[in-house]
Design a protein around this motif. Structure first.
Motif, mmCIF file in Angstrom:
data_model
loop_
_atom_site.group_PDB
_atom_site.id
_atom_site.type_symbol
_atom_site.label_atom_id
_atom_site.label_comp_id
_atom_site.label_asym_id
_atom_site.label_seq_id
_atom_site.Cartn_x
_atom_site.Cartn_y
_atom_site.Cartn_z
ATOM 1 N N GLN A 1 44.429 43.181 38.178
ATOM 2 C CA GLN A 1 43.171 43.839 38.522
ATOM 3 C C GLN A 1 42.590 44.539 37.305
ATOM 4 O O GLN A 1 41.386 44.595 37.127
ATOM 5 N N GLY B 1 36.856 35.003 41.862
ATOM 6 C CA GLY B 1 38.010 35.853 42.053
ATOM 7 C C GLY B 1 37.564 37.302 42.123
ATOM 8 O O GLY B 1 36.367 37.612 42.026
ATOM 9 N N GLN B 2 38.530 38.199 42.258
ATOM 10 C CA GLN B 2 38.208 39.608 42.488
ATOM 11 C C GLN B 2 37.840 40.338 41.209
ATOM 12 O O GLN B 2 37.323 41.455 41.256
ATOM 13 N N GLN C 1 40.689 34.194 51.426
ATOM 14 C CA GLN C 1 40.599 34.398 49.990
ATOM 15 C C GLN C 1 41.005 33.103 49.309
ATOM 16 O O GLN C 1 42.189 32.789 49.224
ATOM 17 N N CYS D 1 44.528 33.101 37.481
ATOM 18 C CA CYS D 1 43.880 32.805 38.764
ATOM 19 C C CYS D 1 44.611 31.686 39.472
ATOM 20 O O CYS D 1 45.115 30.759 38.827
ATOM 21 N N LYS E 1 42.618 33.848 43.980
ATOM 22 C CA LYS E 1 43.312 35.108 43.743
ATOM 23 C C LYS E 1 43.449 35.322 42.244
ATOM 24 O O LYS E 1 43.986 34.450 41.546
ATOM 25 N N GLN E 2 42.990 36.475 41.775
ATOM 26 C CA GLN E 2 42.956 36.782 40.346
ATOM 27 C C GLN E 2 43.842 37.975 40.060
ATOM 28 O O GLN E 2 43.876 38.940 40.820
ATOM 29 N N SER E 3 44.553 37.911 38.941
ATOM 30 C CA SER E 3 45.409 39.027 38.532
ATOM 31 C C SER E 3 45.489 39.083 37.009
ATOM 32 O O SER E 3 45.321 38.052 36.336
#
Lengths: 112, 115
Positions: free
Chosen positions: A9, A103-104, A2, A23, A5-7
């Motif tokens: 969600q 990112g997610q 990964q 991110c 990383k994104q936050s």
């Protein structure tokens, strides 16, 4: 593996509030950092992007803050509106490839 | 000007079948990239083409293939479909490739469901 990383969600913000999405990336080879906005049933659309030679870029209500040493960047949405409710993706790009690594995603809901 | 167009919009296939997805880039754009977006996740890079040549490939099995035509349109082919291939397939076009800052414009995607 990964690389971005994104936050968080998901995020719920009141109308007029500030939305902040973060991110973090791992590879220092990346040199272009866009944010995309995606509405249900649509493809992602470029919202704003930054290059690592600046620490901040502002376009209207949208601001990117970039911390090269920490390998982090964030999106700030000022005066959030219900129409901003969408999924937001950060991405990184290496100029060698032009390939987007996303990112997610963060689902933003702005309550009226 | 028309944006990136993709066809079909939706597609339902059964396991083991083959599928072809099509993409027309923005006029003047020479690069096309394909991404797979599984529900609830960010798009994952599959292929990148520039001037009809493959410039990049993501971590996808050989069941996935693509090509770009002289008019810069592109096809993505997936053989021996698996349930896990169910996703939104996105096509993106850009003027050039490798510049890093060249904006990629996405189409609306093709929603593939494998039963």
């Amino acid at each position: 593996q990964q690389q971005v990383k994104q936050s968080p969600q998901s995020l719920i913000v009141q109308k007029g509030g500030i939305s902040i999405i973060n991110c973090a990336y791992e590879n220092t080879a990346f040199d272009y950092f866009p944010w995309y906005q995606q509405f249900p049933g649509k493809g992602p659309a470029l919202l704003i992007a930054i290059r690592p030679d600046v620490s901040e870029k502002k376009e209207g209500r949208f601001t990117i803050s970039f911390n090269k040493s920490a390998k982090q960047f964030s999106l700030h949405i000022m005066d959030s509106q219900p129409g901003d409710s969408a999924t937001y993706f950060c991405a990184v790009v290496s100029s060698n490839t032009g390939k987007l690594i996303f990112g997610q995603g963060t689902t933003l809901q702005v309550k009226p | 000007d028309a944006g990136v167009t993709q066809s079909p919009t939706h597609l339902i296939k059964t396991r083991g079948q083959h599928v072809t997805l099509r993409c027309s880039p923005i006029s003047g754009h020479k690069s096309v990239s394909w991404y797979q977006q599984v529900l609830g996740q960010g798009p994952q890079f599959i292929f990148q083409y520039y001037e009809k040549e493959e410039r990049g490939r993501g971590n996808f099995p050989d069941r996935f293939s693509a090509r770009q035509f002289p008019n810069y349109s592109s096809e993505l082919n997936v053989n021996a479909l698996l349930l896990g291939d169910s996703a939104l397939y996105l096509c993106a076009s850009s003027l050039e490739v490798g510049s890093g800052t060249d904006t990629q414009y996405f189409g609306p995607g093709t929603r593939l469901t494998v039963l």
